[in-house]
Design a protein around this motif. Structure first.
Motif, short mmCIF file in Angstrom:
data_model
loop_
_atom_site.label_atom_id
_atom_site.label_comp_id
_atom_site.label_asym_id
_atom_site.label_seq_id
_atom_site.Cartn_x
_atom_site.Cartn_y
_atom_site.Cartn_z
N TYR A 16 0.82 -1.22 0.00
CA TYR A 16 0.00 0.00 0.00
C TYR A 16 0.85 1.26 0.00
N HIS A 38 13.22 2.56 7.25
CA HIS A 38 12.33 1.42 7.07
C HIS A 38 12.51 0.88 5.65
N GLY A 51 5.40 -9.27 2.03
CA GLY A 51 6.10 -8.22 2.77
C GLY A 51 5.69 -8.12 4.22
N VAL A 99 5.14 -9.50 8.12
CA VAL A 99 6.16 -10.11 8.95
C VAL A 99 6.12 -11.64 8.91
N PHE A 147 9.46 -13.52 7.60
CA PHE A 147 10.30 -14.30 8.52
C PHE A 147 10.39 -15.76 8.07
N TYR A 156 12.34 -4.75 12.05
CA TYR A 156 12.33 -3.29 11.92
C TYR A 156 12.17 -2.70 13.32
N ARG A 182 2.31 -7.97 18.00
CA ARG A 182 1.24 -8.27 17.05
C ARG A 182 0.53 -9.54 17.51
N VAL A 238 7.59 -8.84 18.09
CA VAL A 238 8.14 -9.24 16.79
C VAL A 238 9.44 -10.01 16.99
N GLU A 272 8.89 1.57 14.21
CA GLU A 272 7.74 0.76 14.61
C GLU A 272 7.61 0.69 16.12
N TYR A 319 -0.47 -3.99 18.11
CA TYR A 319 -1.85 -4.27 17.71
C TYR A 319 -2.29 -5.62 18.25
O1 LIG Z 1 10.24 -8.11 7.71
C1 LIG Z 1 9.54 -7.53 8.56
C2 LIG Z 1 8.20 -7.16 8.33
C3 LIG Z 1 7.53 -6.52 9.33
N1 LIG Z 1 8.13 -6.25 10.51
C4 LIG Z 1 7.42 -5.61 11.60
O2 LIG Z 1 6.41 -6.51 12.04
C5 LIG Z 1 5.25 -5.80 12.44
C6 LIG Z 1 4.06 -6.30 11.66
O3 LIG Z 1 4.16 -5.79 10.36
P1 LIG Z 1 3.33 -6.34 9.13
O4 LIG Z 1 4.02 -5.84 7.92
O5 LIG Z 1 3.18 -7.81 9.24
O6 LIG Z 1 1.90 -5.65 9.19
P2 LIG Z 1 1.04 -4.84 10.29
O7 LIG Z 1 0.69 -5.71 11.45
O8 LIG Z 1 1.73 -3.59 10.64
O9 LIG Z 1 -0.25 -4.54 9.47
C7 LIG Z 1 -0.94 -5.64 8.95
O10 LIG Z 1 -1.93 -6.12 9.83
C8 LIG Z 1 -3.04 -5.33 10.01
C9 LIG Z 1 -3.71 -5.11 8.69
O11 LIG Z 1 -4.85 -4.37 8.81
C10 LIG Z 1 -2.75 -4.46 7.77
O12 LIG Z 1 -3.38 -4.27 6.54
C11 LIG Z 1 -1.56 -5.30 7.61
O13 LIG Z 1 -0.64 -4.74 6.81
C12 LIG Z 1 5.55 -4.33 12.22
O14 LIG Z 1 5.99 -3.76 13.40
C13 LIG Z 1 6.68 -4.34 11.20
O15 LIG Z 1 7.52 -3.23 11.27
C14 LIG Z 1 9.45 -6.61 10.75
O16 LIG Z 1 10.00 -6.38 11.82
N2 LIG Z 1 10.12 -7.24 9.75
#
Ligand SMILES: O=c1ccn([C@@H]2O[C@H](COP(=O)(O)OP(=O)(O)O[C@H]3OC[C@@H](O)[C@H](O)[C@H]3O)[C@@H](O)[C@H]2O)c(=O)[nH]1
Length: 507
Positions: free
Chosen positions: A258, A324, A387, A389, A393, A406, A413, A447, A471, A475
């Motif tokens: 997005y 990021h 993309g 997490v 991972f 990050y 989460r 995370v 970050e 959530y």
């Molecule tokens: O490789 C990564 C990817 C992500 N992360 C971190 O892991 C956490 C989760 O990130 P994600 O990319 O999986 O997505 P988010 O939980 O932020 O949002 C996701 O879930 C809620 C939905 O409504 C969103 O549309 C969706 O993108 C974030 O803090 C992110 O910074 C990492 O540390 N490494």
């Protein structure tokens, strides 16, 4: 609780080791079908080797059906289809007869009419063929029978393909109960699972997708089904359809996706939702919007109930300098984006506007609306380059590459399995509750802990690396019930319409 509702839904399938293990297996592309949890609606998709083989054979023969080779009508089929297939077809007919839907019957009627018409035209154009020998007439009659059987089979189950080897058997519904349902984003990760559920229930489904993140292969198994349509369309443009229900999922949901084209993302949430609401208003359809946990911003209340007003970043990125990884892209001015508004604004603000639109149409035009706020979700058909997490991972650990955290990894989460989400969306649409509902899992991981966990279960040699990042946001859905049922926890005072009954079951 002060006022109104606190409605929190949780689901029966915990994010267990088993789920994650099976996801790993999926990403290794070993065994798709084992991914379904027992609570999953997909558990009725159990692949039967016999049915798969039969349907594949039928598909092969169907490709050679009469209209494809009119000159060889009947005789080609007769030559090509083996005795084994004939037996299988007969058996399938017996098994499937009780499941025949009205639509299936219509398909058969159509097939019969088509065959008659073709036979008539053959009589005129090639009188020698149909009348010269009795043997050819018999061939044609047998081909006709087989063609009808094939249509019957098509009406009650999906066609397995190389990418989707599972045969999906559908239920039958009478006309009065069968709905015409539009799923925007229907070829996406979540949308395609929802399409599966609705198709298997026996509804008529239109999957609409622009294929930005959706993939045709996610719905490939329904392509020849008489109750399924795929419409390639962008929701930012209006569309005229006649439907009873709209599940409005269309929008890239993974942060790198997005953020790739933030203008497009905000158009999708705003113009796309207006267009779908306009359609819902015109045809008097019920409409469900998939919103997001991200509307809570960087939450200061944790876990988040639906009543929380949120803490959305309206000024700038909270890091002094944001590295990021997904913001560093060739066609994105990442520094500017990170300093003018929050890096997630195009998505979280877009979805907040979309929610506002939903309730404006409800109050002003009496549109029947539902709003689901979706938390982090994983499962089959998640793109390896999604993309998010979970997939990052798992892929990194399977490849023994550094696992990219990050920030310091202390952000938390909760992860929900996609079939639980689909159950929740379906229940919300079919229930009476019309205020926003969180759909997620109350189990919470940092995370960093999650990275260690994935590393352990994949027995990976990956290093865990930390990248500078902004970050902080945690959530997690506020925990309501978590006893294997979909429940809602309600405020004692009820809402403005007088609905109260504490601890009511929502669905
Ligand atoms: O490789 C990564 C990817 C992500 N992360 C971190 O892991 C956490 C989760 O990130 P994600 O990319 O999986 O997505 P988010 O939980 O932020 O949002 C996701 O879930 C809620 C939905 O409504 C969103 O549309 C969706 O993108 C974030 O803090 C992110 O910074 C990492 O540390 N490494």
């Amino acid at each position: 609780m002060g006022m109104g509702y606190i409605a929190t839904i949780s689901f029966g399938t915990n994010t267990t080791n088993t789920d994650l293990n099976t996801l790993v297996e999926n990403l290794e592309r070993k065994k798709y079908e084992r991914l379904d949890s027992s609570a999953s609606p997909l558990n009725i998709l159990q692949s039967s080797r016999e049915n798969t083989a039969t349907a594949m054979m039928l598909r092969k023969s169907d490709h050679r059906r009469i209209e494809d080779s009119p000159d060889e009508a009947g005789t080609a089929l007769e030559r090509e289809v083996s005795d084994g297939l004939a037996e299988e077809t007969a058996r399938s007919k017996d098994e499937l007869q009780p499941m025949m839907s009205e639509t299936g019957a219509e398909a058969v009627d159509n097939a019969e009419a088509e065959i008659e018409a073709r036979a008539r035209s053959k009589d005129k154009s090639q009188p020698m063929m149909s009348k010269s020998t009795g043997a050819e007439a018999v061939d044609f009659a047998e081909a006709e029978t087989r063609f009808i059987e094939t249509q019957k089979l098509l009406a009650t189950q999906s066609i397995p393909t190389a990418t989707n080897p599972i045969v999906m058997k559908t239920a039958s519904l009478p006309d009065s109960k069968r709905k015409k349902i539009l799923v925007t984003g229907g070829a996406g990760f979540v949308g395609s699972h929802l399409v599966d559920t609705l198709m298997m229930e026996g509804h008529e489904v239109i999957a609409l997708d622009n294929f930005f993140t959706g993939q045709r292969k996610n719905v490939d198994h329904w392509m020849n089904h008489p109750r399924f349509s795929l419409v390639v369309h962008d929701v930012t443009e209006p569309i005229m359809l006649e439907v009873d229900e709209i599940y409005h999922l269309a929008c890239p949901a993974s942060p790198p996706h997005y953020q790739y084209n933030p203008v497009k993302t905000i158009k999708t949430s705003t113009m796309g939702t207006i267009n779908m609401l306009g359609l819902a208003k015109r045809v008097k359809a019920k409409i469900l919007l998939t919103s997001t946990s991200e509307i809570y911003g960087d939450p200061e209340v944790h876990p988040q109930p639906e009543s929380y007003w949120g803490n959305v970043n309206t000024s700038k990125c909270s890091a002094k300098l944001c590295f990021h990884p997904f913001t560093i892209q060739p066609n994105l001015n990442w520094f500017q984006m990170c300093t003018l508004v929050g890096p997630r604004s195009c998505y979280d603000e877009g979805k907040r506007v979309a929610e506002t639109m939903m309730y404006s149409y409800k109050s002003q035009n009496n549109v029947d609306v539902r709003v689901a706020r979706i938390f982090n979700t994983f499962g089959p058909r998640m793109h390896p380059n999604d993309g998010r997490v979970v997939s990052n991972f798992i892929i990194q650990s399977l490849q023994n590459k550094p696992m990219t955290i990050y920030g310091d990894g202390s952000q938390t989460r909760s992860f929900q399995f996609v079939s639980d989400l689909v159950n929740g969306l379906h229940s919300l649409m079919n229930g009476k509750y019309d205020l926003p509902v969180n759909l997620g899992n109350p189990d919470e991981y940092t995370v960093k802990h999650f990275a260690e966990y994935i590393k352990e279960i994949t027995q990976s040699d990956s290093e865990i690396s930390f990248f500078a990042g902004n970050e902080r946001r945690p959530y997690t859905t506020q925990t309501g019930y978590f006893n294997g049922e979909t429940r809602v926890e309600m405020g004692a005072e009820g809402d403005s319409e007088g609905r109260s009954s504490a601890n009511d079951s929502l669905f």
